[in-house]
Design a protein around this motif. Structure first.
Motif, PDB file in Angstrom:
ATOM      1  N   HIS A 138      41.163  43.922  43.592  1.00  0.00           N
ATOM      2  CA  HIS A 138      39.803  43.313  43.413  1.00  0.00           C
ATOM      3  C   HIS A 138      38.855  43.586  42.288  1.00  0.00           C
ATOM      4  O   HIS A 138      37.827  42.999  42.092  1.00  0.00           O
ATOM      5  N   THR A 139      39.461  44.143  41.318  1.00  0.00           N
ATOM      6  CA  THR A 139      38.708  44.360  40.036  1.00  0.00           C
ATOM      7  C   THR A 139      38.927  43.428  38.828  1.00  0.00           C
ATOM      8  O   THR A 139      38.592  43.415  38.076  1.00  0.00           O
ATOM      9  N   ILE A 140      39.992  42.635  39.216  1.00  0.00           N
ATOM     10  CA  ILE A 140      40.610  41.618  38.197  1.00  0.00           C
ATOM     11  C   ILE A 140      39.613  40.638  37.603  1.00  0.00           C
ATOM     12  O   ILE A 140      39.473  40.389  36.394  1.00  0.00           O
ATOM     13  N   TRP A 141      38.933  40.066  38.397  1.00  0.00           N
ATOM     14  CA  TRP A 141      38.225  39.044  38.100  1.00  0.00           C
ATOM     15  C   TRP A 141      36.977  39.651  37.282  1.00  0.00           C
ATOM     16  O   TRP A 141      36.413  38.914  36.256  1.00  0.00           O
ATOM     17  N   GLN A 142      36.511  40.961  37.493  1.00  0.00           N
ATOM     18  CA  GLN A 142      35.587  41.786  36.573  1.00  0.00           C
ATOM     19  C   GLN A 142      36.033  41.758  35.119  1.00  0.00           C
ATOM     20  O   GLN A 142      35.341  41.949  34.321  1.00  0.00           O
ATOM     21  N   ARG A 143      37.184  42.166  35.351  1.00  0.00           N
ATOM     22  CA  ARG A 143      38.058  42.707  33.932  1.00  0.00           C
ATOM     23  C   ARG A 143      38.618  41.733  33.169  1.00  0.00           C
ATOM     24  O   ARG A 143      38.583  41.783  31.883  1.00  0.00           O
ATOM     25  N   ARG A 144      38.905  40.401  33.538  1.00  0.00           N
ATOM     26  CA  ARG A 144      39.608  39.300  32.917  1.00  0.00           C
ATOM     27  C   ARG A 144      38.535  38.138  32.654  1.00  0.00           C
ATOM     28  O   ARG A 144      39.089  37.306  31.758  1.00  0.00           O
ATOM     29  N   THR A 145      37.453  38.227  33.236  1.00  0.00           N
ATOM     30  CA  THR A 145      36.584  37.045  33.177  1.00  0.00           C
ATOM     31  C   THR A 145      34.981  37.458  32.791  1.00  0.00           C
ATOM     32  O   THR A 145      34.977  38.690  33.205  1.00  0.00           O
ATOM     33  N   SER A 146      34.387  36.655  33.103  1.00  0.00           N
ATOM     34  CA  SER A 146      32.934  36.938  32.708  1.00  0.00           C
ATOM     35  C   SER A 146      32.420  36.278  34.118  1.00  0.00           C
ATOM     36  O   SER A 146      31.089  35.629  34.010  1.00  0.00           O
ATOM     37  N   ILE A 147      32.843  36.356  35.140  1.00  0.00           N
ATOM     38  CA  ILE A 147      32.269  35.995  36.553  1.00  0.00           C
ATOM     39  C   ILE A 147      30.945  36.742  36.706  1.00  0.00           C
ATOM     40  O   ILE A 147      30.217  35.758  37.172  1.00  0.00           O
ATOM     41  N   GLU A 148      30.420  37.682  36.301  1.00  0.00           N
ATOM     42  CA  GLU A 148      29.075  38.176  36.649  1.00  0.00           C
ATOM     43  C   GLU A 148      28.221  37.162  35.986  1.00  0.00           C
ATOM     44  O   GLU A 148      27.040  37.056  36.163  1.00  0.00           O
ATOM     45  N   ARG A 149      28.651  36.890  34.509  1.00  0.00           N
ATOM     46  CA  ARG A 149      27.689  36.281  33.818  1.00  0.00           C
ATOM     47  C   ARG A 149      27.546  34.842  34.249  1.00  0.00           C
ATOM     48  O   ARG A 149      26.545  34.131  34.115  1.00  0.00           O
ATOM     49  N   HIS A 150      28.777  34.241  34.620  1.00  0.00           N
ATOM     50  CA  HIS A 150      28.880  33.043  35.088  1.00  0.00           C
ATOM     51  C   HIS A 150      27.962  32.680  36.166  1.00  0.00           C
ATOM     52  O   HIS A 150      27.419  31.513  36.418  1.00  0.00           O
ATOM     53  N   VAL A 151      27.718  33.730  37.308  1.00  0.00           N
ATOM     54  CA  VAL A 151      26.839  33.360  38.368  1.00  0.00           C
ATOM     55  C   VAL A 151      25.444  33.956  38.229  1.00  0.00           C
ATOM     56  O   VAL A 151      24.870  33.879  39.342  1.00  0.00           O
ATOM     57  N   ALA A 152      25.036  34.515  37.109  1.00  0.00           N
ATOM     58  CA  ALA A 152      23.793  35.270  36.797  1.00  0.00           C
ATOM     59  C   ALA A 152      22.791  34.328  37.304  1.00  0.00           C
ATOM     60  O   ALA A 152      21.586  34.948  38.084  1.00  0.00           O
ATOM     61  N   ASP A 153      22.616  32.615  37.158  1.00  0.00           N
ATOM     62  CA  ASP A 153      21.651  32.338  37.546  1.00  0.00           C
ATOM     63  C   ASP A 153      21.579  31.390  38.794  1.00  0.00           C
ATOM     64  O   ASP A 153      20.921  30.668  38.938  1.00  0.00           O
ATOM     65  N   LEU A 154      22.714  31.953  39.690  1.00  0.00           N
ATOM     66  CA  LEU A 154      23.237  31.159  40.856  1.00  0.00           C
ATOM     67  C   LEU A 154      22.591  31.952  42.039  1.00  0.00           C
ATOM     68  O   LEU A 154      22.528  33.011  41.956  1.00  0.00           O
ATOM     69  N   PRO A 155      22.041  31.206  43.028  1.00  0.00           N
ATOM     70  CA  PRO A 155      21.918  31.816  44.365  1.00  0.00           C
ATOM     71  C   PRO A 155      23.002  32.225  45.301  1.00  0.00           C
ATOM     72  O   PRO A 155      23.122  31.542  46.294  1.00  0.00           O
ATOM     73  N   LEU A 156      24.104  32.790  44.615  1.00  0.00           N
ATOM     74  CA  LEU A 156      25.403  32.900  45.270  1.00  0.00           C
ATOM     75  C   LEU A 156      25.796  34.485  45.108  1.00  0.00           C
ATOM     76  O   LEU A 156      25.653  35.028  43.939  1.00  0.00           O
ATOM     77  N   ALA A 157      26.328  34.753  46.433  1.00  0.00           N
ATOM     78  CA  ALA A 157      26.884  36.211  46.232  1.00  0.00           C
ATOM     79  C   ALA A 157      28.418  35.961  46.077  1.00  0.00           C
ATOM     80  O   ALA A 157      28.812  34.950  46.644  1.00  0.00           O
ATOM     81  N   VAL A 158      29.132  36.869  45.492  1.00  0.00           N
ATOM     82  CA  VAL A 158      30.722  36.794  45.313  1.00  0.00           C
ATOM     83  C   VAL A 158      31.120  37.838  45.785  1.00  0.00           C
ATOM     84  O   VAL A 158      30.951  39.075  45.325  1.00  0.00           O
ATOM     85  N   VAL A 159      32.221  37.803  46.687  1.00  0.00           N
ATOM     86  CA  VAL A 159      32.893  38.962  47.206  1.00  0.00           C
ATOM     87  C   VAL A 159      34.293  38.837  46.736  1.00  0.00           C
ATOM     88  O   VAL A 159      35.046  37.839  47.077  1.00  0.00           O
ATOM     89  N   MET A 160      34.904  39.875  46.245  1.00  0.00           N
ATOM     90  CA  MET A 160      36.184  40.048  45.786  1.00  0.00           C
ATOM     91  C   MET A 160      36.955  41.253  46.218  1.00  0.00           C
ATOM     92  O   MET A 160      36.803  42.400  45.873  1.00  0.00           O
ATOM     93  N   PRO A 161      37.918  41.003  47.227  1.00  0.00           N
ATOM     94  CA  PRO A 161      38.672  41.970  48.033  1.00  0.00           C
ATOM     95  C   PRO A 161      40.099  41.964  47.519  1.00  0.00           C
ATOM     96  O   PRO A 161      40.337  41.384  46.822  1.00  0.00           O
ATOM     97  N   ALA A 162      40.420  43.302  48.045  1.00  0.00           N
ATOM     98  CA  ALA A 162      41.897  43.568  47.664  1.00  0.00           C
ATOM     99  C   ALA A 162      42.773  43.484  48.796  1.00  0.00           C
ATOM    100  O   ALA A 162      42.392  43.721  49.610  1.00  0.00           O
ATOM    101  N   VAL A 163      43.852  42.778  48.567  1.00  0.00           N
ATOM    102  CA  VAL A 163      44.860  42.593  49.496  1.00  0.00           C
ATOM    103  C   VAL A 163      46.345  42.873  49.395  1.00  0.00           C
ATOM    104  O   VAL A 163      47.343  42.403  49.909  1.00  0.00           O
ATOM    105  N   GLY A 164      46.423  43.552  48.101  1.00  0.00           N
ATOM    106  CA  GLY A 164      47.923  43.865  47.685  1.00  0.00           C
ATOM    107  C   GLY A 164      48.726  42.484  47.412  1.00  0.00           C
ATOM    108  O   GLY A 164      48.226  41.530  47.105  1.00  0.00           O
ATOM    109  N   ARG A 165      50.023  42.598  47.726  1.00  0.00           N
ATOM    110  CA  ARG A 165      51.088  41.742  47.284  1.00  0.00           C
ATOM    111  C   ARG A 165      51.138  40.857  48.831  1.00  0.00           C
ATOM    112  O   ARG A 165      52.552  40.334  48.951  1.00  0.00           O
ATOM    113  N   SER A 166      50.309  40.746  49.646  1.00  0.00           N
ATOM    114  CA  SER A 166      50.451  40.210  50.803  1.00  0.00           C
ATOM    115  C   SER A 166      50.469  38.840  51.108  1.00  0.00           C
ATOM    116  O   SER A 166      50.947  38.078  52.103  1.00  0.00           O
ATOM    117  N   PHE A 167      50.250  37.787  50.063  1.00  0.00           N
ATOM    118  CA  PHE A 167      49.911  36.362  50.220  1.00  0.00           C
ATOM    119  C   PHE A 167      48.924  36.174  51.323  1.00  0.00           C
ATOM    120  O   PHE A 167      49.175  34.922  52.148  1.00  0.00           O
TER     121      PHE A 167
END
Length: 249
Positions: free
Chosen positions: A45-74
């Motif tokens: 669940h941390t990967i989008w935070q660590r490898r992209t600027s997703i927080e900065r990309h959505v800073a001006d948008l009226p949008l919540a972003v939910v990033m869950p962890a699901v292991g190797r479950s497909f």
């Protein structure tokens, strides 16, 4: 924006779980539209935070972003494992709407992901079209039946996830089959966005899904370009996804 690190207990999985959530801080006139942003096979669940600027990309948008962890479950109720499909499709959205001011309207609900998460995003949209208005796949594992047939080395792990792999094609885990079922249905059909790099090992499967979706007449926005299976491409492409989302801005 507020970045929240949330640990919680899943009744479905009988497991302590984690997710990261980005929330707008501005006062909301209504509950926030939500993007469920899904990780790949070797991530969490941390990967989008660590490898992209997703927080900065959505800073001006009226949008919540939910990033869950699901292991190797497909994103699947595993044949020999945990019920991650039920978790991601049922329990998690309901929990998030109890904890955070998120909209339950279909027109405000979106999903996107990369690689395994691209598979999960399209699986959610194709199987639950009344819940998701739009879904995006970046370098997604979209033609899993062919991938499994052409690479037997994946068999043991994939059999733990999907069960009998000889019965995968045409099943509820086969995205091409799900696309056909959606095209035949009379209900709403989510908008789809698809990108893959032309040097990516998943590129042939992306072409197969693209051509299949076009033959079925699904609302697919497709792009590709030079690139392999790397985060520098996904950081760029998630910005295209955010501009493409049908947000009321």
């Amino acid at each position: 924006m507020a970045l929240l690190h949330c640990d919680f207990f899943s009744d479905v999985l009988q497991l302590s779980c984690s997710m990261d959530v980005i929330l707008p801080q501005a006062p909301a006139r209504r509950r926030f539209p939500t993007l469920y942003l899904l990780h790949g096979l070797s991530d969490d669940h941390t990967i989008w935070q660590r490898r992209t600027s997703i927080e900065r990309h959505v800073a001006d948008l009226p949008l919540a972003v939910v990033m869950p962890a699901v292991g190797r479950s497909f994103y699947t109720d595993m044949a020999r494992g945990l019920r991650y499909w039920t978790f991601i499709s049922e329990e998690l959205p309901a929990l998030c709407r109890r904890l955070f001011p998120l909209s339950a309207r279909r027109d405000d609900t979106f999903v996107a992901g990369l690689s395994m998460g691209g598979y999960g995003a399209f699986k959610l949209a194709l199987r639950c079209p009344r819940r998701y208005a739009a879904a995006a796949s970046l370098s997604g594992a979209l033609d899993m039946a062919t991938l499994l047939e052409n690479d037997p080395s994946r068999g043991p792990e994939m059999a733990n996830i999907f069960g009998d792999l000889t019965r995968f094609r045409g099943s509820a885990n086969d995205l091409l089959h799900l696309a056909e079922a959606l095209a035949r249905s009379a209900g709403p059909k989510p908008r789809l966005f698809q990108w893959c790099g032309t040097e990516d090992f998943l590129y042939p499967g992306n072409l197969a899904f693209r051509d299949h979706a076009r033959r079925l007449g699904l609302d697919l926005t497709y792009t590709d370009g030079p690139g392999d299976h790397q985060w520098k491409h996904w950081d760029d492409q998630i910005q295209h996804v955010l501009r493409w989302l049908p947000l009321q801005r």
